[in-house]
Design a protein around this motif. Structure first.
Motif, short mmCIF file in Angstrom:
data_model
loop_
_atom_site.label_atom_id
_atom_site.label_comp_id
_atom_site.label_asym_id
_atom_site.label_seq_id
_atom_site.Cartn_x
_atom_site.Cartn_y
_atom_site.Cartn_z
N THR A 24 0.74 -1.14 0.11
CA THR A 24 -0.05 0.05 -0.09
C THR A 24 0.82 1.20 0.12
O THR A 24 0.59 2.46 -0.74
CB THR A 24 -0.93 0.17 1.33
OG1 THR A 24 -0.17 -0.28 2.47
CG2 THR A 24 -2.05 -1.13 1.08
N LEU A 29 2.12 2.00 -3.51
CA LEU A 29 1.14 2.62 -4.29
C LEU A 29 1.66 4.10 -4.62
O LEU A 29 1.35 4.69 -5.64
CB LEU A 29 -0.22 2.56 -3.82
CG LEU A 29 -0.95 1.29 -3.86
CD1 LEU A 29 -2.29 1.27 -3.24
CD2 LEU A 29 -1.00 0.76 -5.43
N SER A 30 2.37 4.72 -3.55
CA SER A 30 2.73 6.22 -3.63
C SER A 30 3.74 6.22 -4.77
O SER A 30 3.76 7.46 -5.55
CB SER A 30 3.28 6.62 -2.30
OG SER A 30 4.44 5.97 -1.96
N PHE A 63 3.60 4.74 -7.53
CA PHE A 63 2.85 4.59 -9.21
C PHE A 63 1.94 5.79 -8.93
O PHE A 63 1.59 6.08 -10.16
CB PHE A 63 2.17 3.42 -9.04
CG PHE A 63 3.03 2.32 -9.02
CD1 PHE A 63 4.06 1.96 -10.10
CD2 PHE A 63 3.31 1.46 -7.88
CE1 PHE A 63 5.09 0.89 -9.84
CE2 PHE A 63 4.09 0.35 -7.83
CZ PHE A 63 4.93 0.21 -8.79
N ILE A 64 1.36 6.41 -8.13
CA ILE A 64 0.06 7.49 -8.01
C ILE A 64 0.70 8.75 -7.56
O ILE A 64 0.44 9.90 -8.31
CB ILE A 64 -0.89 6.78 -7.25
CG1 ILE A 64 -1.54 5.66 -7.62
CG2 ILE A 64 -2.07 7.82 -7.34
CD1 ILE A 64 -2.61 5.05 -6.87
N VAL A 65 1.22 8.86 -6.33
CA VAL A 65 1.41 9.84 -5.63
C VAL A 65 2.88 10.52 -6.40
O VAL A 65 2.83 11.84 -6.60
CB VAL A 65 1.88 9.75 -4.36
CG1 VAL A 65 2.23 10.99 -3.57
CG2 VAL A 65 0.53 9.29 -3.37
N LEU A 88 2.53 12.64 -9.54
CA LEU A 88 1.74 13.85 -9.34
C LEU A 88 2.81 14.86 -8.86
O LEU A 88 2.83 15.97 -9.16
CB LEU A 88 0.69 13.62 -8.39
CG LEU A 88 -0.78 12.76 -9.03
CD1 LEU A 88 -1.65 12.76 -8.02
CD2 LEU A 88 -1.18 13.69 -10.00
N ILE A 130 -2.57 8.03 1.43
CA ILE A 130 -2.13 8.00 0.18
C ILE A 130 -3.56 8.60 -0.60
O ILE A 130 -3.41 9.49 -1.55
CB ILE A 130 -2.04 6.56 -0.51
CG1 ILE A 130 -0.97 5.92 -0.37
CG2 ILE A 130 -2.22 6.71 -2.14
CD1 ILE A 130 -0.63 4.66 -0.67
N LEU A 131 -4.70 8.41 -0.28
CA LEU A 131 -5.80 9.01 -0.84
C LEU A 131 -5.95 10.45 -0.45
O LEU A 131 -6.33 11.19 -1.39
CB LEU A 131 -7.16 8.26 -0.27
CG LEU A 131 -7.32 6.97 -0.83
CD1 LEU A 131 -8.65 6.21 -0.15
CD2 LEU A 131 -7.75 6.79 -2.07
N ILE A 190 -3.29 12.19 -2.62
CA ILE A 190 -3.61 12.19 -4.01
C ILE A 190 -4.77 13.59 -4.09
O ILE A 190 -4.67 14.36 -5.17
CB ILE A 190 -4.38 10.96 -4.49
CG1 ILE A 190 -3.40 9.88 -4.63
CG2 ILE A 190 -5.13 11.17 -5.78
CD1 ILE A 190 -3.88 8.62 -4.77
#
Length: 473
Positions: free
Chosen positions: A23, A26-27, A29-31, A34, A189-190, A193
């Protein structure tokens, strides 16, 4: 049948640790995309400097974290004192020694109180000095300094809150901690984002993340008070035990020096490089350091999640089972690391171009050297942790000598090789002393030969890494 499988997975320290680290990953690949897209080069560099300094808070721990978790595990295994268990463990295993755990807990609270004061001083003086130049390169300097103030405040809370994590890990509640940690990581993470999609600044991003840092401390405080029928909250406050402290201090300071000369030097290199390097090169190096550190943490799960169990097996004298579980954890950990660094090498530049990142990645040769250095260090570190289950701490020797070699080689080569001197120095230091020294003591403590043990531990991952290196990934 299916429910039993799910239950075992739900209560597996390794699987839950992987879930937690996944989890967090995930930052990447997503955070991370950005941040690289929304922030300027100076802001990206500052963001990862914040991250490096936060990582260095573990140095103020002076080695107490691993020591407390280990000796609590000993007490759970029936140990009557804080000692060294090299061969047969204790002769008679009784029920958990809660009286010893209560004494350990009282000493731990006092020690971490004073260490928290020390950390506050280090942050305020040396941390602020290290950020003078990086903050001067961003547009909104006032917000950057406020963000640093928020990090100081929450880091002190998190640092003192380590006492609850030490207690839980010593009780081998790894699966419970990591299970809840996974959901909280998703929440962080949410939140991150959301802040980035709304065009948030570094200050807003820091606040969003540090709120979850405090919530994690509250989580561990709550868990410590409910596990084992709430024994922790029934502990009586005892006077500081100097005799017990001296027994704890001996392995702790050695582990602390070890941390300074290994992970500490790695992250300090980034902070020092930020004082002299161009903002573009600093940002690229700190990004590579962040990625390799994240891969390292994910690869640690199969082995490090078993450390409390390995400590208990050592004190119980079950060396064959200890060897079997250690081999399996090391093998899976090495494989995960190798696959991770290969993936970054193959796809990093394409991904940065796809998101129109404001920075570029380090060269493939540099990444190859850095990956090799970290692989050798991971090998030695797992063997060192395996030997530390004896509670005989020698990591200060291993990390101290390899750290001196790293610094000497890096200093001698920096004019000729520039930033490449950092991974070259690491690799020479780890190969020259750390890895073989740790493995020698670890394998001797189990009375097992090098080839007998390593053919199920590091051999296959090493061959894969060598082949990929020759092919330049």
């Amino acid at each position: 049948m299916a429910s039993n499988v799910m239950k075992r997975a739900w209560n597996s320290p390794t699987i839950m640790t992987w879930m937690s680290y996944s989890t967090k990953a995930l930052s990447l690949f997503i955070v991370l995309p950005l941040i690289l897209k929304n922030f300027s080069v100076g802001e990206i560099s500052l963001w990862y400097l914040f991250s490096s300094i936060i990582t260095l808070t573990s140095l103020a721990d002076l080695g107490f974290k691993a020591t407390f978790s280990r000796i609590i595990a000993f007490a759970i295994g029936g140990a009557q004192d804080v000692g060294i268990y090299k061969a047969g463990g204790v002769t008679k295993i009784n029920e958990p020694n809660w009286n010893l755990i209560e004494k350990i807990s009282s000493n731990m609270n006092v020690i971490y109180f004073f260490l928290s004061i020390l950390l506050l001083f280090l942050f305020a003086i040396f941390g602020s000095w290290a950020l003078l130049k990086p903050i001067s390169l961003v547009e909104n300097k006032q917000e950057a300094w406020i963000a640093w103030g928020v990090i100081i405040f929450t880091s002190i809370i998190r640092f003192y809150g380590t006492i609850y994590q030490n207690y839980l890990e010593g009780l081998n509640k790894i699966a419970l901690i990591r299970r809840i940690e996974s959901f909280m990581s998703l929440g962080a993470i949410l939140t991150t984002i959301s802040v980035l999609l709304l065009g948030g600044s570094i200050l807003q991003l820091v606040i969003a993340l540090q709120i979850w840092v405090v919530l994690n401390v509250i989580r561990n405080w709550y868990l410590a008070r409910i596990v084992e029928e709430g024994r922790y909250k029934a502990f009586k406050k005892q006077s500081f035990d100097k005799v017990l402290f001296l027994k704890i201090w001996k392995p702790a300071w050695r582990a602390g020096l070890s941390g300074l000369m290994s992970n500490g030097l790695t992250h300090i290199s980034g902070i020092l490089y930020a004082q002299i390097g161009s903002v573009e090169m600093v940002a690229a190096y700190l990004l590579a350091l962040k990625l390799i550190t994240q891969i390292k943490e994910i690869s640690m799960a199969p082995f490090y999640s078993k450390i409390p169990l390995l400590s208990r097996l050592r004190v119980e004298g079950k060396l064959e089972l200890l060897k079997e579980k250690a081999q399996k954890g090391m093998f899976v950990g090495h494989i995960v690391f190798v696959l991770g660094v290969i993936s970054v090498s193959l796809f990093s530049k394409q991904l940065l171009a796809m998101i129109n990142s404001n920075i570029t990645f380090v060269s493939n040769d540099f990444w190859l050297l850095l990956s090799a250095a970290f692989f050798v260090h991971r090998y030695g570190a797992m063997h060192m942790q395996l030997y530390l289950t004896t509670n005989h701490v020698i990591s200060h020797i291993a990390d101290g000598i390899s750290g001196i070699i790293f610094c000497a080689v890096g200093f001698l080569l920096v004019d000729s090789f520039g930033i490449y001197a950092i991974p070259i120095g690491m690799l020479v230091g780890y190969l020259g002393f750390y890895a073989w020294y740790a493995a020698y003591h670890s394998l001797n403590s189990l009375s097992v030969g090098f080839l007998t043990f390593e053919k199920k531990g590091v051999l296959i991952p090493l061959v894969i890494l060598i082949i990929c290196s020759l092919l330049k990934f």
